[in-house]
Write a protein that holds these residues in place. Structure first.
Motif, PDB file in Angstrom:
ATOM      1  N   GLY A 206       0.828  -1.208   0.000  1.00 10.97           N
ATOM      2  CA  GLY A 206       0.000   0.000   0.000  1.00 10.97           C
ATOM      3  C   GLY A 206       0.857   1.251   0.000  1.00 10.97           C
ATOM      4  O   GLY A 206       1.962   1.265  -0.564  1.00 10.97           O
ATOM      5  N   GLY A 207       0.355   2.315   0.671  1.00 12.02           N
ATOM      6  CA  GLY A 207       1.093   3.568   0.718  1.00 12.02           C
ATOM      7  C   GLY A 207       2.219   3.516   1.743  1.00 12.02           C
ATOM      8  O   GLY A 207       3.318   4.012   1.499  1.00 12.02           O
ATOM      9  N   GLY A 235       4.376   2.770  -0.946  1.00 13.95           N
ATOM     10  CA  GLY A 235       4.453   3.740  -2.037  1.00 13.95           C
ATOM     11  C   GLY A 235       5.066   5.069  -1.601  1.00 13.95           C
ATOM     12  O   GLY A 235       5.717   5.749  -2.396  1.00 13.95           O
ATOM     13  N   GLU A 273       4.692  11.922  -6.226  1.00 14.82           N
ATOM     14  CA  GLU A 273       3.643  10.891  -6.311  1.00 14.82           C
ATOM     15  C   GLU A 273       2.959  10.932  -7.681  1.00 14.82           C
ATOM     16  O   GLU A 273       2.693   9.900  -8.291  1.00 14.82           O
ATOM     17  CB  GLU A 273       2.616  11.073  -5.191  1.00 14.82           C
ATOM     18  CG  GLU A 273       1.602   9.924  -5.187  1.00 14.82           C
ATOM     19  CD  GLU A 273       0.591   9.992  -4.055  1.00 14.82           C
ATOM     20  OE1 GLU A 273       0.394  11.091  -3.499  1.00 14.82           O
ATOM     21  OE2 GLU A 273      -0.010   8.943  -3.758  1.00 14.82           O
ATOM     22  N   LYS A 276       5.292   9.454 -10.198  1.00 10.25           N
ATOM     23  CA  LYS A 276       5.357   7.994 -10.006  1.00 10.25           C
ATOM     24  C   LYS A 276       4.135   7.320 -10.615  1.00 10.25           C
ATOM     25  O   LYS A 276       4.263   6.309 -11.318  1.00 10.25           O
ATOM     26  CB  LYS A 276       5.424   7.695  -8.498  1.00 10.25           C
ATOM     27  CG  LYS A 276       5.217   6.240  -8.156  1.00 10.25           C
ATOM     28  CD  LYS A 276       5.018   6.030  -6.656  1.00 10.25           C
ATOM     29  CE  LYS A 276       3.614   6.405  -6.205  1.00 10.25           C
ATOM     30  NZ  LYS A 276       3.363   6.059  -4.796  1.00 10.25           N
ATOM     31  N   GLN A 277       2.974   7.880 -10.349  1.00  9.54           N
ATOM     32  CA  GLN A 277       1.750   7.243 -10.849  1.00  9.54           C
ATOM     33  C   GLN A 277       1.698   7.279 -12.376  1.00  9.54           C
ATOM     34  O   GLN A 277       1.284   6.313 -13.006  1.00  9.54           O
ATOM     35  CB  GLN A 277       0.517   7.899 -10.232  1.00  9.54           C
ATOM     36  CG  GLN A 277       0.482   7.676  -8.725  1.00  9.54           C
ATOM     37  CD  GLN A 277      -0.834   8.054  -8.082  1.00  9.54           C
ATOM     38  OE1 GLN A 277      -1.709   8.585  -8.736  1.00  9.54           O
ATOM     39  NE2 GLN A 277      -0.964   7.793  -6.791  1.00  9.54           N
ATOM     40  N   SER A 280       3.528   4.519 -14.108  1.00  9.41           N
ATOM     41  CA  SER A 280       2.948   3.171 -14.131  1.00  9.41           C
ATOM     42  C   SER A 280       2.327   2.878 -15.489  1.00  9.41           C
ATOM     43  O   SER A 280       2.199   1.730 -15.882  1.00  9.41           O
ATOM     44  CB  SER A 280       1.880   3.017 -13.041  1.00  9.41           C
ATOM     45  OG  SER A 280       2.494   3.053 -11.793  1.00  9.41           O
ATOM     46  N   GLY A 343      -3.409  -3.506  -3.019  1.00 10.11           N
ATOM     47  CA  GLY A 343      -2.764  -2.247  -2.639  1.00 10.11           C
ATOM     48  C   GLY A 343      -2.324  -1.445  -3.854  1.00 10.11           C
ATOM     49  O   GLY A 343      -1.887  -2.004  -4.868  1.00 10.11           O
ATOM     50  N   GLY A 344      -2.458  -0.122  -3.745  1.00 10.86           N
ATOM     51  CA  GLY A 344      -2.206   0.791  -4.857  1.00 10.86           C
ATOM     52  C   GLY A 344      -0.818   0.656  -5.469  1.00 10.86           C
ATOM     53  O   GLY A 344      -0.640   0.830  -6.678  1.00 10.86           O
ATOM     54  N   SER A 345       0.190   0.326  -4.633  1.00  8.77           N
ATOM     55  CA  SER A 345       1.559   0.312  -5.150  1.00  8.77           C
ATOM     56  C   SER A 345       1.863  -0.919  -6.003  1.00  8.77           C
ATOM     57  O   SER A 345       2.934  -0.980  -6.614  1.00  8.77           O
ATOM     58  CB  SER A 345       2.550   0.413  -3.992  1.00  8.77           C
ATOM     59  OG  SER A 345       2.339   1.619  -3.327  1.00  8.77           O
ATOM     60  N   ARG A 347       0.501  -1.387  -8.600  1.00  9.31           N
ATOM     61  CA  ARG A 347       0.322  -0.942  -9.988  1.00  9.31           C
ATOM     62  C   ARG A 347       1.671  -0.626 -10.630  1.00  9.31           C
ATOM     63  O   ARG A 347       1.767  -0.475 -11.836  1.00  9.31           O
ATOM     64  CB  ARG A 347      -0.547   0.310 -10.034  1.00  9.31           C
ATOM     65  CG  ARG A 347      -1.977   0.067  -9.675  1.00  9.31           C
ATOM     66  CD  ARG A 347      -2.820   1.240 -10.177  1.00  9.31           C
ATOM     67  NE  ARG A 347      -4.204   1.047  -9.852  1.00  9.31           N
ATOM     68  CZ  ARG A 347      -4.775   1.481  -8.743  1.00  9.31           C
ATOM     69  NH1 ARG A 347      -4.048   2.116  -7.847  1.00  9.31           N
ATOM     70  NH2 ARG A 347      -6.046   1.265  -8.525  1.00  9.31           N
ATOM     71  N   VAL A 348       2.706  -0.477  -9.814  1.00  3.33           N
ATOM     72  CA  VAL A 348       4.027  -0.149 -10.356  1.00  3.33           C
ATOM     73  C   VAL A 348       4.532  -1.348 -11.171  1.00  3.33           C
ATOM     74  O   VAL A 348       4.628  -2.460 -10.642  1.00  3.33           O
ATOM     75  CB  VAL A 348       5.008   0.178  -9.193  1.00  3.33           C
ATOM     76  CG1 VAL A 348       6.428   0.347  -9.704  1.00  3.33           C
ATOM     77  CG2 VAL A 348       4.528   1.414  -8.455  1.00  3.33           C
ATOM     78  N   ASP A 370      -7.033  -1.652  -5.181  1.00  2.00           N
ATOM     79  CA  ASP A 370      -7.557  -0.916  -4.019  1.00  2.00           C
ATOM     80  C   ASP A 370      -8.910  -1.462  -3.571  1.00  2.00           C
ATOM     81  O   ASP A 370      -9.366  -1.180  -2.470  1.00  2.00           O
ATOM     82  CB  ASP A 370      -7.755   0.566  -4.369  1.00  2.00           C
ATOM     83  CG  ASP A 370      -6.446   1.259  -4.649  1.00  2.00           C
ATOM     84  OD1 ASP A 370      -5.464   0.947  -3.949  1.00  2.00           O
ATOM     85  OD2 ASP A 370      -6.399   2.082  -5.576  1.00  2.00           O
TER      86      ASP A 370
HETATM   87  P1  AMP Z   1      -3.232   1.971  -0.684  1.00  2.00           P
HETATM   88  O1  AMP Z   1      -2.618   2.145   0.686  1.00  2.00           O
HETATM   89  O2  AMP Z   1      -3.471   0.586  -1.084  1.00  2.00           O
HETATM   90  O3  AMP Z   1      -4.399   2.892  -0.901  1.00  2.00           O
HETATM   91  O4  AMP Z   1      -2.098   2.473  -1.718  1.00  2.00           O
HETATM   92  C1  AMP Z   1      -1.715   3.805  -1.808  1.00  2.00           C
HETATM   93  C2  AMP Z   1      -0.407   3.883  -2.564  1.00  2.00           C
HETATM   94  O5  AMP Z   1      -0.612   3.427  -3.902  1.00  2.00           O
HETATM   95  C3  AMP Z   1       0.098   5.307  -2.644  1.00  2.00           C
HETATM   96  O6  AMP Z   1       1.503   5.326  -2.399  1.00  2.00           O
HETATM   97  C4  AMP Z   1      -0.179   5.665  -4.091  1.00  2.00           C
HETATM   98  O7  AMP Z   1       0.743   6.638  -4.579  1.00  2.00           O
HETATM   99  C5  AMP Z   1       0.040   4.344  -4.788  1.00  2.00           C
HETATM  100  N1  AMP Z   1      -0.582   4.298  -6.103  1.00  2.00           N
HETATM  101  C6  AMP Z   1      -1.882   4.519  -6.432  1.00  2.00           C
HETATM  102  N2  AMP Z   1      -2.039   4.455  -7.763  1.00  2.00           N
HETATM  103  C7  AMP Z   1      -0.813   4.200  -8.290  1.00  2.00           C
HETATM  104  C8  AMP Z   1      -0.310   4.025  -9.619  1.00  2.00           C
HETATM  105  N3  AMP Z   1      -1.112   4.136 -10.683  1.00  2.00           N
HETATM  106  N4  AMP Z   1       1.004   3.759  -9.771  1.00  2.00           N
HETATM  107  C9  AMP Z   1       1.828   3.691  -8.708  1.00  2.00           C
HETATM  108  N5  AMP Z   1       1.419   3.831  -7.444  1.00  2.00           N
HETATM  109  C10 AMP Z   1       0.123   4.092  -7.237  1.00  2.00           C
END
Ligand code: AMP
Length: 621
Positions: A206-207, A235, A273, A276-277, A280, A343-345, A347-348, A370
């Motif tokens: 996650g983040g 992330g 951020e 970074k996004q 992806s 988790g959002g990260s 996606r990397v 997510d």
């Molecule tokens: P979560 O805690 O699961 O909500 O994840 C949040 C983390 O996911 C944060 O660090 C975001 O910057 C990262 N995140 C969300 N979308 C992307 C993306 N498209 N590419 C890379 N990181 C992402």
């Protein structure tokens, strides 16, 4: 403990059950609809509710995006990462390494509390507010009342943390159908383990945190084989590598103090951020830092390759955790059947590629990482409320199986429609001081009280060594084999004393009987819920009154007159409530008694601590 009034018992609106992912950064809800789970988002809004609570000087707390917007304006009263405090003490929080902008104190029971405008808030109360925000979101999205929910917690959450999560739901007025592990939910969202036994890796980045869990799924039983992770890896660290890049390239061009300026720190983090996004999906992206007050307008193109070089050591740390989890579970990567990303990260692209390389298989990525956990919780909520009835086959238990607990309530061990063979183990304890045996009454049916279910039989576990009430650890296992034969066994952990009995639950009930019991279960659900709650509350009241009676001497000696009078009054009200059948009255008496006994609990705790230091007895203090 404050109780938030929530009109979940309003009978006019339709009532639904949902799944809730109560996350550290964001929370969200999902529901089963049209044969699939879907996340709940009110029109025009995101499904995600930021897990942030802002407590103003006056009026009710604010939750979600509105609260997050206060983080820069009123940081001392804007609480985030509450999940990390659930069921924890100050020592666990490691505030030296993780300083927080709001004040965290410890209560008499050594549990963390947040000091907001001079009032100490428990993490449970703050989480309850987050749940209220999620419930409101869900209500707006469905137009229905939320009857109950399945809530997810990390696999490594211990009893105290799980109990704290339950308490948060209770304060929010939400009935919890079940607490399930996040990796289990993620696997359920992908429908894993429905046919053959499987071993699954759930990789959750996650983040701010990273968790990896290895699960075995067999016949609907999800077992956590190993967990590993890093509570300070996510992330945000990826973002920091780009912030560092900006710092290095700006050194010499801007005054050094700029790097300490909160405006720079915040702007750089956001720019990093965003870049970074974008990386992806794009091979190249721009990091743009504009701070007019410093006359700074810095642009830098970053290639994905360059970014990957920066984050490679961090990604390697996640793989190390995976290897440790595999070693703990004594598994090799070729024994892993499926890999799920959460988790959002995740996606990397480098993360995906490295995970695929380590496990030698493509991870599941079709669902939004997510949303996966909430979706899985909705699947579980659907199953628990009998949603799989249309696929009722011969190889499922037609009715739930459970044991009678104190006060005549039923603790369900195996839910109806569970595919067989299956098993479930749960921990029980003794109710009375020095209790040396436990009588287990095994019942079958959907009703909440044992008297309303079909009795399958009784057996006794004898030879438990005398211990204080609640100290014995008895594991009760229900196992149904492929022939539908139920074996119930109980084992006291400290002595290994065990006992078991075989039942044949699949035989002896006609189809009509099964139908009738199912219908009764539905028809009487609300009345049962109230009655069951009253029984539970009476039991709780009994335990609390007995404990207070035992401590009356130190109470009279050490409590201030006001607290003592308050306690005495609360005890009298609770004694009267013991014969009441009015759920609201009994609940109110129980809550009042809990509140009134807090000063006594603090004194007793002080006494225990002092006794430990000086060797004195409590009543000598
Ligand atoms: P979560 O805690 O699961 O909500 O994840 C949040 C983390 O996911 C944060 O660090 C975001 O910057 C990262 N995140 C969300 N979308 C992307 C993306 N498209 N590419 C890379 N990181 C992402």
């Amino acid at each position: 403990m404050g109780y938030i009034e929530l009109d979940v018992l309003n009978n006019d609106a339709p009532r639904v059950v949902i799944g809730i992912d109560l996350g550290t950064t964001n929370s969200l809800a999902a529901i089963w609809e049209d044969k699939a789970p879907k996340v709940l988002a009110p029109d025009g809004l995101s499904a995600m509710v930021p897990s942030v609570v802002h407590v103003p000087q006056e009026g009710n707390p604010v939750v979600g995006s509105a609260a997050r917007a206060q983080a820069l304006v009123d940081p001392q009263h804007t609480v985030f990462s509450v999940k990390r405090m659930m069921g924890r003490g100050l020592d666990d929080l490691d505030l030296n390494h993780n300083p927080l902008p709001f004040a965290v104190a410890e209560d008499g029971r050594k549990l963390a509390r947040v000091d907001l405008h001079g009032k100490l808030w428990t993490p449970q109360e703050l989480s309850a507010w987050i749940l209220v925000g999620v419930l409101e979101h869900a209500r707006q999205a469905t137009g229905a009342e939320i009857a109950a929910a399945v809530i997810t917690v990390p696999a490594y959450f211990d009893d105290a943390q799980r109990q704290a999560t339950r308490d948060a739901a209770r304060i929010a007025g939400l009935e919890v159908l079940r607490i399930i592990n996040e990796p289990t939910a993620a696997s359920l969202a992908y429908g894993l383990g429905q046919s053959e036994p499987q071993t699954v890796t759930v990789f959750d980045l996650g983040g701010g945190t990273f968790d990896v869990s290895l699960l075995s799924i067999e016949d609907g039983v999800f077992q956590v084989l190993a967990t590993n992770g890093d509570t300070r890896l996510g992330g945000d660290d990826f973002d920091q590598t780009l912030v560092q890049l900006a710092r290095e390239e700006l050194t010499g061009q801007v005054p050094a103090e700029l790097f300490q300026d909160p405006a720079f720190l915040s702007a750089a983090r956001l720019a990093a951020e965003k870049c970074k996004q974008a990386l992806s999906s794009d091979p190249e992206a721009e990091m743009h830092l504009a701070l007019p007050e410093y006359d700074l307008n810095w642009r830098r193109r970053v290639t994905r390759q360059e970014f990957e070089t920066l984050i490679r050591p961090l990604v390697e740390r996640t793989l190390q955790s995976c290897r440790r989890a595999l070693a703990d579970a004594e598994l090799t990567t070729d024994q892993i059947d499926e890999v799920v990303l959460v988790g959002g990260s995740t996606r990397v692209p480098l993360v995906r590629a490295k995970v695929e390389e380590l496990f030698g298989r493509k991870p599941h990525t079709t669902l939004n990482p997510d949303h996966v956990v909430a979706l899985g919780a909705a699947v579980q909520a659907h199953v628990l409320t009998g949603g799989t009835r249309d696929v009722l086959l011969m190889d499922v238990t037609p009715l739930s199986l459970g044991v009678e607990t104190v006060g005549g309530a039923v603790s369900k061990m195996i839910e109806r429609n569970s595919t067989i063979p299956c098993s479930h183990t749960e921990g029980f304890s003794t109710y009375a001081e020095g209790q040396t045996g436990i009588d287990f009454h095994v019942v079958q049916g959907e009703r909440e009280l044992a008297a309303d279910c079909r009795s399958l039989g009784r057996f006794e576990l004898k030879g438990i060594p005398p211990m204080p009430a609640g100290m014995a650890r008895v594991g009760v296992r229900f196992a149904i084999d492929a022939d539908g034969v139920l074996t119930v066994s109980a084992k006291e952990e400290s002595t290994g004393t065990s006992s078991s009995i075989e039942f044949k639950p699949m035989h002896g009930l006609t189809d009509e009987e099964v139908e009738r019991m199912l219908d009764e279960g539905f028809e009487n659900a609300q009345a049962d819920f109230d009655q069951r709650r009253v029984v539970d509350l009476h039991t709780e009241l009994g335990t609390m009154l007995a404990a207070i009676a035992r401590s009356m001497e130190p109470a009279q000696a050490h409590l201030d007159p006001e607290s003592l009078a308050d306690l005495t009054e609360a005890v009298e009200a609770a004694e009267q409530a013991q014969t009441s059948q009015d759920r609201h009255q009994v609940q109110a008496s129980r809550d009042r008694l809990e509140q009134a006994s807090l000063p006594l609990a603090a004194i007793l705790m002080d006494g225990v601590v002092r006794e430990a230091i000086t060797g004195k007895k409590v009543d000598e203090v």
